[in-house]
Design a protein around this motif. Sequence first.
Motif, PDB file in Angstrom:
ATOM      1  N   ASN A   1       0.977  -1.112  -0.400  1.00 32.08           N
ATOM      2  CA  ASN A   1      -0.309  -0.307  -0.038  1.00 32.08           C
ATOM      3  C   ASN A   1       0.882   1.220  -0.048  1.00 32.08           C
ATOM      4  O   ASN A   1       1.821   1.314   0.560  1.00 32.08           O
ATOM      5  N   VAL A   2       0.375   2.251  -0.122  1.00 32.40           N
ATOM      6  CA  VAL A   2       0.953   3.726  -0.851  1.00 32.40           C
ATOM      7  C   VAL A   2       0.021   4.111   0.633  1.00 32.40           C
ATOM      8  O   VAL A   2      -1.081   4.654   0.646  1.00 32.40           O
ATOM      9  N   VAL A   3       1.013   4.737   1.456  1.00 30.07           N
ATOM     10  CA  VAL A   3       0.460   5.677   2.734  1.00 30.07           C
ATOM     11  C   VAL A   3       1.156   7.209   2.140  1.00 30.07           C
ATOM     12  O   VAL A   3       1.708   7.895   2.306  1.00 30.07           O
ATOM     13  N   ARG A   4      -0.372   8.411   1.830  1.00 31.08           N
ATOM     14  CA  ARG A   4      -0.341  10.140   2.286  1.00 31.08           C
ATOM     15  C   ARG A   4      -0.186  10.143   3.915  1.00 31.08           C
ATOM     16  O   ARG A   4      -1.660   9.791   4.284  1.00 31.08           O
ATOM     17  N   LEU A   5       0.460  11.048   4.606  1.00 31.02           N
ATOM     18  CA  LEU A   5       1.049  11.393   5.521  1.00 31.02           C
ATOM     19  C   LEU A   5       0.327  12.402   5.934  1.00 31.02           C
ATOM     20  O   LEU A   5       1.030  13.890   4.499  1.00 31.02           O
ATOM     21  N   THR A   6      -0.600  13.459   6.650  1.00 29.90           N
ATOM     22  CA  THR A   6      -0.926  14.671   6.331  1.00 29.90           C
ATOM     23  C   THR A   6      -0.419  15.415   8.245  1.00 29.90           C
ATOM     24  O   THR A   6      -1.484  14.596   8.752  1.00 29.90           O
ATOM     25  N   LEU A   7       0.295  16.062   8.739  1.00 26.13           N
ATOM     26  CA  LEU A   7       0.829  16.650   9.599  1.00 26.13           C
ATOM     27  C   LEU A   7       0.377  17.754   9.878  1.00 26.13           C
ATOM     28  O   LEU A   7       0.624  19.061   8.537  1.00 26.13           O
ATOM     29  N   ALA A   8      -0.831  18.709   9.979  1.00 22.82           N
ATOM     30  CA  ALA A   8      -1.352  20.239   9.862  1.00 22.82           C
ATOM     31  C   ALA A   8      -1.364  20.907  11.763  1.00 22.82           C
ATOM     32  O   ALA A   8      -1.381  20.623  11.977  1.00 22.82           O
TER      33      ALA A   8
ATOM     34  N   SER B   1       0.378  14.542  21.655  1.00 18.38           N
ATOM     35  CA  SER B   1       1.736  14.274  22.535  1.00 18.38           C
ATOM     36  C   SER B   1       2.021  15.622  22.165  1.00 18.38           C
ATOM     37  O   SER B   1       3.251  15.721  20.936  1.00 18.38           O
ATOM     38  N   PRO B   2       1.946  16.927  22.190  1.00 19.35           N
ATOM     39  CA  PRO B   2       1.972  18.310  21.704  1.00 19.35           C
ATOM     40  C   PRO B   2       3.669  18.515  21.615  1.00 19.35           C
ATOM     41  O   PRO B   2       4.633  19.450  21.211  1.00 19.35           O
ATOM     42  N   ALA B   3       4.497  17.917  22.961  1.00 17.65           N
ATOM     43  CA  ALA B   3       5.788  18.500  23.456  1.00 17.65           C
ATOM     44  C   ALA B   3       6.876  18.147  21.812  1.00 17.65           C
ATOM     45  O   ALA B   3       8.152  18.585  22.032  1.00 17.65           O
ATOM     46  N   ARG B   4       6.464  16.452  21.325  1.00 18.61           N
ATOM     47  CA  ARG B   4       7.254  16.028  20.114  1.00 18.61           C
ATOM     48  C   ARG B   4       6.912  16.399  19.039  1.00 18.61           C
ATOM     49  O   ARG B   4       7.165  15.957  18.011  1.00 18.61           O
ATOM     50  N   ALA B   5       6.096  17.504  18.623  1.00 11.58           N
ATOM     51  CA  ALA B   5       4.868  17.330  17.843  1.00 11.58           C
ATOM     52  C   ALA B   5       5.515  18.518  16.543  1.00 11.58           C
ATOM     53  O   ALA B   5       5.053  18.981  16.135  1.00 11.58           O
ATOM     54  N   LYS B   6       6.506  19.528  16.936  1.00 11.40           N
ATOM     55  CA  LYS B   6       6.598  20.733  16.590  1.00 11.40           C
ATOM     56  C   LYS B   6       5.647  21.579  15.943  1.00 11.40           C
ATOM     57  O   LYS B   6       5.136  22.760  15.065  1.00 11.40           O
ATOM     58  N   GLY B   7       4.635  22.051  16.915  1.00 16.90           N
ATOM     59  CA  GLY B   7       3.561  22.412  16.643  1.00 16.90           C
ATOM     60  C   GLY B   7       1.934  21.484  15.704  1.00 16.90           C
ATOM     61  O   GLY B   7       1.205  22.700  16.188  1.00 16.90           O
ATOM     62  N   TYR B   8       2.776  20.951  14.983  1.00 16.34           N
ATOM     63  CA  TYR B   8       1.565  20.179  14.333  1.00 16.34           C
ATOM     64  C   TYR B   8      -0.036  19.371  15.452  1.00 16.34           C
ATOM     65  O   TYR B   8       0.398  18.566  16.302  1.00 16.34           O
ATOM     66  N   GLN B   9      -1.148  20.054  15.253  1.00 16.70           N
ATOM     67  CA  GLN B   9      -1.927  20.096  15.844  1.00 16.70           C
ATOM     68  C   GLN B   9      -2.884  18.791  15.153  1.00 16.70           C
ATOM     69  O   GLN B   9      -3.818  17.898  16.385  1.00 16.70           O
ATOM     70  N   PHE B  10      -2.748  17.881  13.935  1.00 13.26           N
ATOM     71  CA  PHE B  10      -2.870  17.336  13.542  1.00 13.26           C
ATOM     72  C   PHE B  10      -2.641  16.127  12.487  1.00 13.26           C
ATOM     73  O   PHE B  10      -2.223  16.478  11.943  1.00 13.26           O
ATOM     74  N   GLY B  11      -3.430  15.414  12.642  1.00 13.62           N
ATOM     75  CA  GLY B  11      -2.656  13.546  11.971  1.00 13.62           C
ATOM     76  C   GLY B  11      -3.945  13.154  11.466  1.00 13.62           C
ATOM     77  O   GLY B  11      -4.521  13.346  11.583  1.00 13.62           O
ATOM     78  N   MET B  12      -2.810  12.811   9.798  1.00 14.25           N
ATOM     79  CA  MET B  12      -4.362  11.746   9.052  1.00 14.25           C
ATOM     80  C   MET B  12      -3.436  11.228   8.245  1.00 14.25           C
ATOM     81  O   MET B  12      -2.030  11.575   7.740  1.00 14.25           O
ATOM     82  N   VAL B  13      -3.896  10.172   7.776  1.00 15.40           N
ATOM     83  CA  VAL B  13      -3.280   8.840   7.136  1.00 15.40           C
ATOM     84  C   VAL B  13      -4.189   8.330   5.794  1.00 15.40           C
ATOM     85  O   VAL B  13      -5.737   8.533   6.426  1.00 15.40           O
ATOM     86  N   ALA B  14      -3.471   8.265   4.992  1.00 12.30           N
ATOM     87  CA  ALA B  14      -4.940   8.042   3.935  1.00 12.30           C
ATOM     88  C   ALA B  14      -3.915   6.693   2.844  1.00 12.30           C
ATOM     89  O   ALA B  14      -2.907   6.591   2.850  1.00 12.30           O
ATOM     90  N   VAL B  15      -4.832   5.735   3.152  1.00 13.19           N
ATOM     91  CA  VAL B  15      -4.329   4.994   2.837  1.00 13.19           C
ATOM     92  C   VAL B  15      -5.065   4.399   0.739  1.00 13.19           C
ATOM     93  O   VAL B  15      -6.641   4.243   1.066  1.00 13.19           O
ATOM     94  N   PHE B  16      -3.611   3.934   0.519  1.00 21.33           N
ATOM     95  CA  PHE B  16      -4.163   3.733  -1.287  1.00 21.33           C
ATOM     96  C   PHE B  16      -3.482   2.570  -1.673  1.00 21.33           C
ATOM     97  O   PHE B  16      -2.325   2.007  -1.138  1.00 21.33           O
ATOM     98  N   ASN B  17      -4.326   2.229  -2.790  1.00 21.09           N
ATOM     99  CA  ASN B  17      -3.573   0.383  -3.077  1.00 21.09           C
ATOM    100  C   ASN B  17      -2.364   1.088  -3.813  1.00 21.09           C
ATOM    101  O   ASN B  17      -1.399  -0.269  -4.184  1.00 21.09           O
ATOM    102  N   SER B  18      -1.773   1.577  -4.512  1.00 20.16           N
ATOM    103  CA  SER B  18      -1.065   1.507  -5.414  1.00 20.16           C
ATOM    104  C   SER B  18      -0.460   3.974  -5.665  1.00 20.16           C
ATOM    105  O   SER B  18      -1.364   4.293  -5.588  1.00 20.16           O
ATOM    106  N   VAL B  19       0.516   3.783  -6.035  1.00 21.64           N
ATOM    107  CA  VAL B  19       1.535   5.291  -6.712  1.00 21.64           C
ATOM    108  C   VAL B  19      -0.029   5.514  -7.524  1.00 21.64           C
ATOM    109  O   VAL B  19      -0.414   6.681  -7.379  1.00 21.64           O
TER     110      VAL B  19
END
Length: 264
Positions: free
Chosen positions: A157-164, A201-219
Amino acid sequence: MISLKALSSPRPLPTLRRPNPSSASALRVVASAGMASSAVATPIEHIVLIKVRPESAASGAATAMVSAMEALDTQVPGLAYIHAGPVLRLSSPAAEALGPTHLLHSRYATKPDLAAYATHPAHVAVVQGHVLPNALDTTAVDWVNAAPCACPVAPGNVVRLTLAKAREGVETVQILEAVTAATKVAAEIMGIRVSFGESFSPARAKGYQFGMVAVFNSVEELDAVEGNEKVLEARAGIRSRLAEQVVLDFVVGSAGDASAPANL
């Protein structure tokens, strides 16, 4: 608590406001709106981005670190899933500025399981013996999946990670509303699986407050969704609420060296 994922030599390819902790129940309601599901899966997602020293990549030390992290799968109770490996591509200016070359993605059924992982002697040994000597920088984000459906991950699987980070004055619940709408569109179009939530876990997140992974079968599937007009329109509602996004893609290990699909 430093928890990191495996490192091997990176592939040379191209290149969500501090939320109110009391809003957890509100986030669950928002995430459920408009999305059909027979059950709600709530794994703890743990992401660590790692910028590896160039000399570590060249010497093979990064590869050894990856192997050591992957081996935690059989050493740490409560670790439901773990993937370590290189970043496929950095897909936002903030990601390019942060410069991660590798990442770790792991999952746990509960927060205590994640805490136990962080202090387990095998994990501590890997961090001290492999990660710290070879990493220039790390960023970690943890969240409870607020999406109503399971988000399985399988080899290949190909995963797109977003931290925001949210814009000033924007509440996390507003971001979750927009993410729910956008992921609903993507799921309807191509059945994309997602996990998203507020970082706890804000202490280690460099200010990023939200996370998301989206999973795809291919690029190719990821790129097709990226170019879909309806998806782009839905995503605009998210981006207008964000100050900064780290967006990157990675490929889950091949069937020969990856663990079974994570269905938490």
